[in-house]
Design an enzyme around this catalytic site. Sequence first.
Site, PDB file in Angstrom:
ATOM      1  N   GLY A  52      -8.843   1.633   1.349  1.00 30.88           N
ATOM      2  CA  GLY A  52      -8.329   2.917   1.447  1.00 30.88           C
ATOM      3  C   GLY A  52      -8.704   3.933   0.647  1.00 30.88           C
ATOM      4  O   GLY A  52      -9.209   4.833   0.800  1.00 30.88           O
ATOM      5  N   GLU A 120      -3.010   8.245   4.574  1.00 30.10           N
ATOM      6  CA  GLU A 120      -2.561   7.026   4.566  1.00 30.10           C
ATOM      7  C   GLU A 120      -0.920   6.906   5.110  1.00 30.10           C
ATOM      8  O   GLU A 120      -0.646   8.003   4.762  1.00 30.10           O
ATOM      9  CB  GLU A 120      -2.949   6.104   3.608  1.00 30.10           C
ATOM     10  CG  GLU A 120      -4.485   5.762   3.525  1.00 30.10           C
ATOM     11  CD  GLU A 120      -4.725   4.706   2.460  1.00 30.10           C
ATOM     12  OE1 GLU A 120      -5.300   3.741   2.934  1.00 30.10           O
ATOM     13  OE2 GLU A 120      -4.398   4.880   1.300  1.00 30.10           O
ATOM     14  N   HIS A 238       0.780  -6.754   4.635  1.00 29.08           N
ATOM     15  CA  HIS A 238      -0.035  -5.509   5.116  1.00 29.08           C
ATOM     16  C   HIS A 238      -0.128  -5.823   6.557  1.00 29.08           C
ATOM     17  O   HIS A 238      -0.079  -6.882   7.154  1.00 29.08           O
ATOM     18  CB  HIS A 238      -1.481  -5.425   4.641  1.00 29.08           C
ATOM     19  CG  HIS A 238      -2.172  -4.286   4.962  1.00 29.08           C
ATOM     20  ND1 HIS A 238      -2.670  -3.630   6.220  1.00 29.08           N
ATOM     21  CD2 HIS A 238      -2.581  -3.281   4.185  1.00 29.08           C
ATOM     22  CE1 HIS A 238      -3.119  -2.507   6.254  1.00 29.08           C
ATOM     23  NE2 HIS A 238      -3.055  -2.078   5.071  1.00 29.08           N
ATOM     24  N   ARG A 285       4.832   1.139   4.986  1.00 26.31           N
ATOM     25  CA  ARG A 285       4.117  -0.194   5.540  1.00 26.31           C
ATOM     26  C   ARG A 285       4.962  -1.352   5.842  1.00 26.31           C
ATOM     27  O   ARG A 285       4.676  -1.989   6.810  1.00 26.31           O
ATOM     28  CB  ARG A 285       3.356  -0.628   4.215  1.00 26.31           C
ATOM     29  CG  ARG A 285       2.223  -1.468   4.724  1.00 26.31           C
ATOM     30  CD  ARG A 285       1.230  -1.536   3.315  1.00 26.31           C
ATOM     31  NE  ARG A 285       0.310  -0.595   3.267  1.00 26.31           N
ATOM     32  CZ  ARG A 285      -0.509  -0.661   2.426  1.00 26.31           C
ATOM     33  NH1 ARG A 285      -0.539  -1.689   1.309  1.00 26.31           N
ATOM     34  NH2 ARG A 285      -1.430   0.087   2.246  1.00 26.31           N
ATOM     35  N   HIS A 346      -0.181  -8.989   0.963  1.00 28.55           N
ATOM     36  CA  HIS A 346      -1.065  -8.164   0.367  1.00 28.55           C
ATOM     37  C   HIS A 346      -1.075  -7.616  -0.993  1.00 28.55           C
ATOM     38  O   HIS A 346      -1.775  -7.509  -1.727  1.00 28.55           O
ATOM     39  CB  HIS A 346      -0.971  -6.804   1.279  1.00 28.55           C
ATOM     40  CG  HIS A 346      -1.882  -5.757   1.025  1.00 28.55           C
ATOM     41  ND1 HIS A 346      -3.269  -6.018   1.303  1.00 28.55           N
ATOM     42  CD2 HIS A 346      -1.820  -4.398   0.452  1.00 28.55           C
ATOM     43  CE1 HIS A 346      -4.083  -4.958   0.717  1.00 28.55           C
ATOM     44  NE2 HIS A 346      -3.142  -4.017   0.391  1.00 28.55           N
ATOM     45  N   ARG A 381       5.437  -0.473  -1.806  1.00 28.50           N
ATOM     46  CA  ARG A 381       4.548   0.490  -2.052  1.00 28.50           C
ATOM     47  C   ARG A 381       3.877   1.260  -1.250  1.00 28.50           C
ATOM     48  O   ARG A 381       3.644   0.978  -0.051  1.00 28.50           O
ATOM     49  CB  ARG A 381       3.369  -0.525  -2.921  1.00 28.50           C
ATOM     50  CG  ARG A 381       2.325   0.260  -3.569  1.00 28.50           C
ATOM     51  CD  ARG A 381       1.229  -0.352  -4.219  1.00 28.50           C
ATOM     52  NE  ARG A 381       0.521  -1.404  -3.178  1.00 28.50           N
ATOM     53  CZ  ARG A 381      -0.599  -1.329  -2.679  1.00 28.50           C
ATOM     54  NH1 ARG A 381      -1.314  -0.136  -2.945  1.00 28.50           N
ATOM     55  NH2 ARG A 381      -1.069  -2.022  -1.610  1.00 28.50           N
ATOM     56  N   SER A 386      -1.254   1.720  -5.913  1.00 28.56           N
ATOM     57  CA  SER A 386      -1.771   0.777  -6.880  1.00 28.56           C
ATOM     58  C   SER A 386      -2.957   1.060  -7.759  1.00 28.56           C
ATOM     59  O   SER A 386      -2.857   0.806  -9.080  1.00 28.56           O
ATOM     60  CB  SER A 386      -1.971  -0.686  -6.057  1.00 28.56           C
ATOM     61  OG  SER A 386      -2.256  -1.600  -6.830  1.00 28.56           O
TER      62      SER A 386
END
Length: 538
Positions: A52, A120, A238, A285, A346, A381, A386
């Site tokens: 991403g 996102e 994820h 997420r 993930h 997150r 990250s």
Amino acid sequence: MKYSNYSVVIIGSGIAGLYAALKIEQQTNLQDGILLITKSKLGESNSRYAQGGMVGVLKENAKDSTASHISDTIKAGAGLSEFNTVKFISESSDSVIKDLLKFGVQFDKNENGDYTFTLEAAHSVNRVLHSGGDATGRMIEKALTKDVSENDNIDVYEQTAAVELLVNSNKECKGVVVFNDLTHEYETIYSSAVILATGGVGQLYKYTTNPAVATGDGLALAYNAGAVLQDLEFIQFHPTALAIDGDENRFLISEAVRGEGAKLVDADGIEFMHKYHENRELAPRDIVTRANYNEMIENGINHVYLNATCIDKNKLAERFPNISRICAENGIDISRDFIPVAPAAHYSMGGIKTNIEGETSIKGLYAIGEAASTGLHGGNRLASNSLLECVVCAYEVASYLKDKKLKTPKQIDEDLKAVIDKYSKDLLMEDLDVEALKHELQDIMWRGAGILRSEKTLMNALEEIRELSKKFPRSVKCLSKEEYEFKNMLLVAKLIINSALQRKESRGAHYRLDYLNMDEVSRHSLLTKEKGELCFVK
Ligand code: FAD
Ligand code: SIN
């Protein structure tokens, strides 16, 4: 046993480790040099597979602001993000990313030469920089790997795993013992600054987006050395990994595909995200993951679908060349067919507790990147935060070390000699089928400490791990890198389960079927090893 001295030793060659090495070399004149150790090839890491992108709150993005990014990060973090950390990382993003560009890193631009920011989930504006379309990690790794390889002041050991940190009774790190996977030789490296940049833990789970190197080694090394670890129960799953039968290491279908408009659907093409969150496919997420998982359980199926056919065919090909290619190799034309997707482990939000400069609770031991827990991500997150955290914290640890007088220990403390001796002795050990043991552990963790947990599933998992451990009679020395990895995986699995048992609430990615509510007061879970026993720090 070989011995050597380095002023700084960095363990791990993901984006955090590589960038830290380059920044330290640039800023600090070190008498005994810099060593970067990596247990596989130089570029192999979670970083390499990042798709991403990287959050970039850049001054040229008029629609964005650090206030907005801070607010989105904290909202996604489910009450557990540390405000000062979030603020610092957000406010550093412009300058650090511009520094990164000096190392040959490039992000995609439009025909006018402006950066193309993507959207996102749970971001309120388009702010994610990407490179090579959906190959952001590979492009950054490639640039940094080239710089490190060409830099005469950075020594690199490939195929070499760190197996034990040398920490004396004053809680000072004096170096590390490493194992060369090709020669099976050990080496003791003395150093007054050891930086763990060892990445995540995805391989603990049956289904994961992480490559084989993500076995939680840094967490095990730090725990065994007596460092404090934080929030290990928060594992991010994820929602959309490519679900091809028999494929357990799953290729990621980036959240950016949903950012461009793709919808989650059932086999008949009926959308379902409206049942779970007002932001539908772009909800945080953890929510999208549980929605997909719930649909799978309720309908007795092993995947749902992502429908990207609503996105312009040329845009799909240009923006997601690798996703298009991998899907095509599996007989899926993403401009015409639905993509089968399911959740997969993930990212580890928790890790070795550090401040922004990477300092741990042990003097001379630092941690950065996914192995660290700075408090940025809280319980969940925000996508693409990250990589930003990796570069900001690598930059900060380098700045911090610039002002330190790093004196390499030339002689090791008496109490550490016994540690080193353990690796010098030849022991008679029978061969083990580590691959089979690893599969058993991954299955236990997926069932017992996965997306939905309860006291019952967690206690069962602990008991199953206890039984599994009996088939692995290694306490210190192992025969291969894979055995060292499995030893670490067993330990980290137990730490994750114990942390998950302690947290009697549902928050972010930690979802307890027996405690559905979120506590009013948020608290971190902190654990350490004292007198050889796992102990929670109040
Ligand atoms: P890593 O990149 O994982 O590197 C760890 C390194 O340590 C490796 O080189 C490994 O070999 C080495 N190592 C481990 N143990 C030892 C040992 N004992 N001895 C020696 N070496 C050791 N994040 C984003 O922000 N944006 C994204 O788009 C994104 N997409 C992702 C897609 C995928 C498929 C995956 C798996 C992750 C993604 N992430 C993304 C998360 C992000 O990529 C990682 O969190 C980040 O790259 C971690 O970087 P790192 O340098 O901390 O660790
Ligand atoms: C993705 O591209 O969906 C992954 C982004 C991330 O993990 O931050």
